[in-house]
Design an enzyme around this catalytic site. Structure first.
Site, PDB file in Angstrom:
ATOM      1  N   GLY A  30       1.024  -1.672   0.205  1.00  0.00           N
ATOM      2  CA  GLY A  30      -0.339   0.169   0.029  1.00  0.00           C
ATOM      3  C   GLY A  30       0.539   1.162  -0.178  1.00  0.00           C
ATOM      4  O   GLY A  30       2.299   1.110   0.002  1.00  0.00           O
ATOM      5  N   HIS A  33       1.828   5.051  -5.230  1.00  0.00           N
ATOM      6  CA  HIS A  33       2.895   5.480  -6.469  1.00  0.00           C
ATOM      7  C   HIS A  33       3.428   5.215  -7.302  1.00  0.00           C
ATOM      8  O   HIS A  33       2.288   4.117  -7.890  1.00  0.00           O
ATOM      9  CB  HIS A  33       4.185   5.388  -5.481  1.00  0.00           C
ATOM     10  CG  HIS A  33       5.143   4.645  -5.157  1.00  0.00           C
ATOM     11  ND1 HIS A  33       6.016   4.141  -6.730  1.00  0.00           N
ATOM     12  CD2 HIS A  33       5.345   4.531  -4.029  1.00  0.00           C
ATOM     13  CE1 HIS A  33       6.442   3.155  -5.683  1.00  0.00           C
ATOM     14  NE2 HIS A  33       6.094   3.287  -4.341  1.00  0.00           N
ATOM     15  N   HIS A  36       4.151   1.477  -8.322  1.00  0.00           N
ATOM     16  CA  HIS A  36       2.878   0.166  -7.903  1.00  0.00           C
ATOM     17  C   HIS A  36       2.098   0.715  -9.148  1.00  0.00           C
ATOM     18  O   HIS A  36       1.512  -1.009  -9.661  1.00  0.00           O
ATOM     19  CB  HIS A  36       2.127   0.802  -6.432  1.00  0.00           C
ATOM     20  CG  HIS A  36       3.294   0.554  -5.301  1.00  0.00           C
ATOM     21  ND1 HIS A  36       3.059   1.746  -4.853  1.00  0.00           N
ATOM     22  CD2 HIS A  36       3.122  -0.576  -4.818  1.00  0.00           C
ATOM     23  CE1 HIS A  36       3.925   1.134  -3.614  1.00  0.00           C
ATOM     24  NE2 HIS A  36       4.127   0.119  -3.507  1.00  0.00           N
ATOM     25  N   ASP A 149      12.985  -4.034  -5.685  1.00  0.00           N
ATOM     26  CA  ASP A 149      13.555  -5.234  -5.139  1.00  0.00           C
ATOM     27  C   ASP A 149      13.935  -5.811  -5.375  1.00  0.00           C
ATOM     28  O   ASP A 149      13.878  -6.881  -6.170  1.00  0.00           O
ATOM     29  CB  ASP A 149      12.070  -4.775  -4.316  1.00  0.00           C
ATOM     30  CG  ASP A 149      12.175  -3.843  -3.724  1.00  0.00           C
ATOM     31  OD1 ASP A 149      12.527  -3.496  -1.979  1.00  0.00           O
ATOM     32  OD2 ASP A 149      10.644  -3.284  -3.689  1.00  0.00           O
ATOM     33  N   SER A 184       9.281   5.405  -3.752  1.00  0.00           N
ATOM     34  CA  SER A 184       9.569   4.468  -2.880  1.00  0.00           C
ATOM     35  C   SER A 184       8.172   4.637  -1.572  1.00  0.00           C
ATOM     36  O   SER A 184       8.436   6.381  -1.755  1.00  0.00           O
ATOM     37  CB  SER A 184      10.851   4.224  -2.244  1.00  0.00           C
ATOM     38  OG  SER A 184      10.733   3.516  -0.673  1.00  0.00           O
TER      39      SER A 184
HETATM   40  P1  AMP Z   1       6.337  -2.420  -1.536  1.00  0.00           P
HETATM   41  O1  AMP Z   1       4.594  -2.259  -1.845  1.00  0.00           O
HETATM   42  O2  AMP Z   1       6.801  -1.494  -1.422  1.00  0.00           O
HETATM   43  O3  AMP Z   1       6.362  -3.343  -0.921  1.00  0.00           O
HETATM   44  O4  AMP Z   1       6.150  -2.926  -2.880  1.00  0.00           O
HETATM   45  C1  AMP Z   1       5.126  -3.458  -3.739  1.00  0.00           C
HETATM   46  C2  AMP Z   1       6.268  -4.102  -5.260  1.00  0.00           C
HETATM   47  O5  AMP Z   1       5.954  -2.475  -6.062  1.00  0.00           O
HETATM   48  C3  AMP Z   1       6.993  -4.065  -5.587  1.00  0.00           C
HETATM   49  O6  AMP Z   1       7.634  -5.366  -6.613  1.00  0.00           O
HETATM   50  C4  AMP Z   1       8.494  -3.474  -5.527  1.00  0.00           C
HETATM   51  O7  AMP Z   1       9.782  -3.758  -5.667  1.00  0.00           O
HETATM   52  C5  AMP Z   1       7.495  -2.065  -6.681  1.00  0.00           C
HETATM   53  N1  AMP Z   1       8.044  -1.142  -6.328  1.00  0.00           N
HETATM   54  C6  AMP Z   1       7.968  -0.268  -5.920  1.00  0.00           C
HETATM   55  N2  AMP Z   1       8.407   0.198  -5.434  1.00  0.00           N
HETATM   56  C7  AMP Z   1       9.119   0.906  -7.301  1.00  0.00           C
HETATM   57  C8  AMP Z   1       9.710   1.261  -7.909  1.00  0.00           C
HETATM   58  N3  AMP Z   1       9.679   2.591  -8.017  1.00  0.00           N
HETATM   59  N4  AMP Z   1       9.878   1.092  -9.441  1.00  0.00           N
HETATM   60  C9  AMP Z   1       9.382  -0.787  -9.689  1.00  0.00           C
HETATM   61  N5  AMP Z   1       8.406  -0.915  -8.298  1.00  0.00           N
HETATM   62  C10 AMP Z   1       8.472  -0.479  -7.527  1.00  0.00           C
END
Ligand code: AMP
Length: 286
Positions: A30, A33, A36, A149, A184
């Protein structure tokens, strides 16, 4: 867009959808941005049905980390997802998803030994465990993960391979702010001064990429990278070059040309906020 809270409900829904075609999952915590949303758009290109999960996974946070403080913005997340055309949002309740007698943990060894796995030993066990549960709950045919990631994506690819899961992991490129900082959910923690410091991260990784040639050594690239990050005021957790295959950090004396699919990985702190980034140094990236 259907909002579902239990694993049995999402399984029933997805099970019906799968009769017509593949189902894609985009797992998130969640506070969404544009990064996502780009994953969601990719998922929609690959499958007629798309599920986004929103779950701040307690298993991947150590007691001293930011689980309680992690940004939560569920209503705003829904408003962002609706126009993209998501079929279902899976938003489990932690006490139901992990009942008190939940007993199983997934460990992907070797790829976990380096980089973030070394700095945050609990982290990828929590990630692999929640993802196996999310994959099985959503019955997805594919799951889209951000290369932001990168280690997480590689670990999950290995888990899918090792367990013969009937699905595939799709990697998606990093989405960046105008000045290059990787988007992020944690960027919102950054003060103005932290945000200014954080600009050094993309500068450093793209400088290293521009300099990366076979005859350069790992040290030729890492020494100036580490100096620039420290000069900007960032506290380094790690700055390493590894092969995308095994993620094992290479020594300063090794030649870039001798590393299969060389990749630069950075983890730093801007004040209390941990930021990670990475870039492929070879021509072919995953
Ligand atoms: P998170 O909500 O931070 O756990 O991220 C969920 C998914 O979104 C994961 O697969 C992350 O690698 C991806 N993600 C987060 N930030 C970015 C970004 N700036 N560019 C591409 N994918 C992202």
């Amino acid at each position: 867009m259907i909002i579902v809270k239990t694993a049995s409900e999402i399984q029933a829904l997805s099970g019906a959808w799968k009769k017509e075609g593949p189902v894609a999952l985009v797992p998130t915590m969640g506070a969404l941005h544009e990064g996502h949303l780009s994953l969601v758009r990719r998922a929609k290109q690959l499958a007629p049905r798309c599920i986004v999960s929103i779950f701040v996974n307690p298993l991947q946070f150590a007691p001293h980390e930011d689980f309680d403080k992690y940004p939560r913005a569920f209503e705003n997340d829904l408003a962002m997802l609706k126009p993209v055309g998501v079929d279902a949002v899976f938003h489990p309740v932690a006490s139901e998803f992990y009942p008190a007698d939940f007993s199983t943990r997934v460990t992907v060894s070797s790829l976990n030994d380096y980089l973030c796995g070394k700095s945050r030993p609990h982290f990828f066990h929590g990630v692999a465990t929640v993802c196996l549960k999310l994959f099985q709950s959503s019955l997805c045919d594919l799951a889209v993960f951000g290369e932001k990631d990168f280690q997480q994506m590689r670990i999950l690819e290995k888990m899918v391979e090792d367990f013969n899961l009937p699905m595939r992991i799709v990697g998606h490129p990093i989405v960046r702010e105008a000045d290059g900082l990787a988007m992020s959910s944690r960027n919102q923690y950054l003060s103005t001064a932290d945000r200014a410091m954080a600009r050094a991260i993309p500068e450093v990784i793209f400088t290293a990429r521009a300099k990366a040639q076979g005859e350069k050594t790992v040290g030729d690239l890492l020494t100036p990278a580490r100096e620039s990050l420290a000069r900007a005021g960032l506290v380094i957790d790690y700055v390493e070059i590894a092969s995308e295959k095994d993620l094992r950090p290479r020594t300063d004396a090794e030649f870039i040309g001798g590393i299969e699919q060389p990749h630069l990985f950075v983890a730093v702190k801007a004040s209390a906020t941990r930021l990670i980034d990475n870039v492929a140094l070879g021509n072919e990236s995953k």
